[in-house]
Motif scaffolding. Sequence first.
Motif, PDB file in Angstrom:
ATOM      1  N   THR A  69       0.865  -1.176   0.000  1.00 55.75           N
ATOM      2  CA  THR A  69       0.000   0.000   0.000  1.00 55.75           C
ATOM      3  C   THR A  69       0.907   1.233   0.000  1.00 55.75           C
ATOM      4  O   THR A  69       1.721   1.403   0.923  1.00 55.75           O
ATOM      5  CB  THR A  69      -0.913   0.036   1.234  1.00 55.75           C
ATOM      6  OG1 THR A  69      -1.729  -1.141   1.247  1.00 55.75           O
ATOM      7  CG2 THR A  69      -1.809   1.271   1.193  1.00 55.75           C
ATOM      8  N   PHE A  70       0.797   2.046  -1.044  1.00 52.57           N
ATOM      9  CA  PHE A  70       1.688   3.186  -1.200  1.00 52.57           C
ATOM     10  C   PHE A  70       0.931   4.504  -1.128  1.00 52.57           C
ATOM     11  O   PHE A  70      -0.221   4.608  -1.567  1.00 52.57           O
ATOM     12  CB  PHE A  70       2.414   3.117  -2.551  1.00 52.57           C
ATOM     13  CG  PHE A  70       3.306   1.919  -2.707  1.00 52.57           C
ATOM     14  CD1 PHE A  70       4.106   1.484  -1.662  1.00 52.57           C
ATOM     15  CD2 PHE A  70       3.335   1.211  -3.893  1.00 52.57           C
ATOM     16  CE1 PHE A  70       4.938   0.385  -1.806  1.00 52.57           C
ATOM     17  CE2 PHE A  70       4.150   0.115  -4.054  1.00 52.57           C
ATOM     18  CZ  PHE A  70       4.956  -0.305  -3.000  1.00 52.57           C
ATOM     19  N   ARG A  83       7.700   1.800  -5.532  1.00 52.27           N
ATOM     20  CA  ARG A  83       7.509   0.767  -6.564  1.00 52.27           C
ATOM     21  C   ARG A  83       7.760  -0.609  -5.953  1.00 52.27           C
ATOM     22  O   ARG A  83       8.771  -0.822  -5.269  1.00 52.27           O
ATOM     23  CB  ARG A  83       8.435   0.998  -7.757  1.00 52.27           C
ATOM     24  CG  ARG A  83       8.182   0.033  -8.905  1.00 52.27           C
ATOM     25  CD  ARG A  83       9.006   0.380 -10.133  1.00 52.27           C
ATOM     26  NE  ARG A  83      10.434   0.170  -9.896  1.00 52.27           N
ATOM     27  CZ  ARG A  83      11.358   0.310 -10.852  1.00 52.27           C
ATOM     28  NH1 ARG A  83      10.998   0.681 -12.064  1.00 52.27           N
ATOM     29  NH2 ARG A  83      12.628   0.110 -10.569  1.00 52.27           N
ATOM     30  N   GLU A  84       6.858  -1.514  -6.233  1.00 53.29           N
ATOM     31  CA  GLU A  84       7.001  -2.864  -5.709  1.00 53.29           C
ATOM     32  C   GLU A  84       8.028  -3.644  -6.536  1.00 53.29           C
ATOM     33  O   GLU A  84       8.284  -3.321  -7.688  1.00 53.29           O
ATOM     34  CB  GLU A  84       5.658  -3.595  -5.736  1.00 53.29           C
ATOM     35  CG  GLU A  84       5.118  -3.907  -7.120  1.00 53.29           C
ATOM     36  CD  GLU A  84       4.312  -2.762  -7.689  1.00 53.29           C
ATOM     37  OE1 GLU A  84       3.627  -2.985  -8.704  1.00 53.29           O
ATOM     38  OE2 GLU A  84       4.364  -1.644  -7.138  1.00 53.29           O
ATOM     39  N   LYS A 124      12.542  -5.871  -0.623  1.00 53.53           N
ATOM     40  CA  LYS A 124      11.797  -4.709  -0.149  1.00 53.53           C
ATOM     41  C   LYS A 124      11.373  -3.845  -1.335  1.00 53.53           C
ATOM     42  O   LYS A 124      12.003  -3.870  -2.391  1.00 53.53           O
ATOM     43  CB  LYS A 124      12.669  -3.876   0.796  1.00 53.53           C
ATOM     44  CG  LYS A 124      13.158  -4.631   2.023  1.00 53.53           C
ATOM     45  CD  LYS A 124      14.097  -3.762   2.832  1.00 53.53           C
ATOM     46  CE  LYS A 124      14.665  -4.512   4.032  1.00 53.53           C
ATOM     47  NZ  LYS A 124      15.626  -3.677   4.796  1.00 53.53           N
ATOM     48  N   HIS A 125      10.326  -3.084  -1.152  1.00 52.76           N
ATOM     49  CA  HIS A 125       9.913  -2.167  -2.212  1.00 52.76           C
ATOM     50  C   HIS A 125      10.855  -0.976  -2.253  1.00 52.76           C
ATOM     51  O   HIS A 125      11.504  -0.609  -1.263  1.00 52.76           O
ATOM     52  CB  HIS A 125       8.463  -1.717  -2.008  1.00 52.76           C
ATOM     53  CG  HIS A 125       8.285  -0.748  -0.880  1.00 52.76           C
ATOM     54  ND1 HIS A 125       8.008  -1.154   0.414  1.00 52.76           N
ATOM     55  CD2 HIS A 125       8.341   0.601  -0.842  1.00 52.76           C
ATOM     56  CE1 HIS A 125       7.895  -0.092   1.194  1.00 52.76           C
ATOM     57  NE2 HIS A 125       8.099   0.995   0.454  1.00 52.76           N
TER      58      HIS A 125
END
Length: 282
Positions: free
Chosen positions: A10-11, A37-38, A53-54
Motif C-alpha cells: 500500500t503506497f 515501486r514494488e 523490499k519495495h
Amino acid sequence: SVFSIDESYTFFNPKTGFTLSLAPGKQVYGSIAVANREPVRDDFVDNLGSTPKHETLYNAELGYRVSTNKVMFAANYYLMSYRNQLVLTGALNDVGANIRTNVDNSYRTGIELEGSIMLSDKVKWAPNLTLSQNKIARFTEVIYDYGTDWDEYNEVQREYADTDISFSPSVIAGSVLSYSPIADAEISLLSKYVGKQYLDNTSNIDRSIDSYMVQDLRISYSLKPDFIREISISVVLNNLLNEQYESNGYTWGYLGGGDAYRENYYYPQAGTNVLAMVAFKF
C-alpha cells in the motif's frame, strides 16, 4: 514449477510544487515528490527464500526558465534519493539467473540545461546539457570462486563505497541545428554526446562503455493538400560520420585456477544508415 507469493503493498505517493512568475516570460518552479515501486515478479521467483523490499524515491526539483521571441533558456536542478533500490550485484541463483538486491541508499543528482536561439530568420540552434552524479553509498559485489582445481563453489563478497550506478553517464549533451530554406522545409543536424558509463556498480574502468558522439542529418518537408490536413515527408541519415560505438552491454567475472577472469560483452550500433518516413495528419 509452482510459486506461492503472498505480498501486498500500500503506497502513498504525494507530490507538491509551485510555479512563480517573476515577469512576462520568466518563471521559477519547484516540486517535491515521493514515489514507491514494488519488486517485479523476477525479484521473487529468481531469489526464492528471500523477500525483496519495495523501492522508495524522494525527488526534489528546482528550476528557472525564460522565453522571448528569439531565445529560450531553462535550467533544472534535481535530486533523486532512493531507499532500497534494487540493483544487480553479480549474485546468481541455482540456475544461473541474476539476482537483484536492495541497496540501502543511492541517489542521482544533477543539473539539466536546455535552450534555443534564432540565429537568423532561417537558422535555429537548440542545445542541451545534463551534468550529474549517480551514486550508491555502499555496494556489495558478489563473485564466485571455483577453486584452484576448479572443484569448488565459493561465494566471495567485495565491499565498495560511493560507487557509480551502472549505465548512468555523468555527462549527456545534445544539439539540434536547423535551417529552413523555404516554408515547410527544414534541414537539421542532430548531435548527441554520451559520456563514459559503467557496466556494473563497481566503478571499474575495465568494465565500462567508452564515451561516444553521434551525428544525424534530417531533411523534412510538409505538404498541405486540400484532401488531407498534412503530409510530412522526412529522410534521416543516421550516424552521419559512421562512428563505431557501443551504447549497451554487460559484464561477467569469476575466480578459478588461481586466476581472476572477466568478460565484457558489448552491443555495437549501426554505422551510417538511412531512414525514410511519411506521416499523415487528418
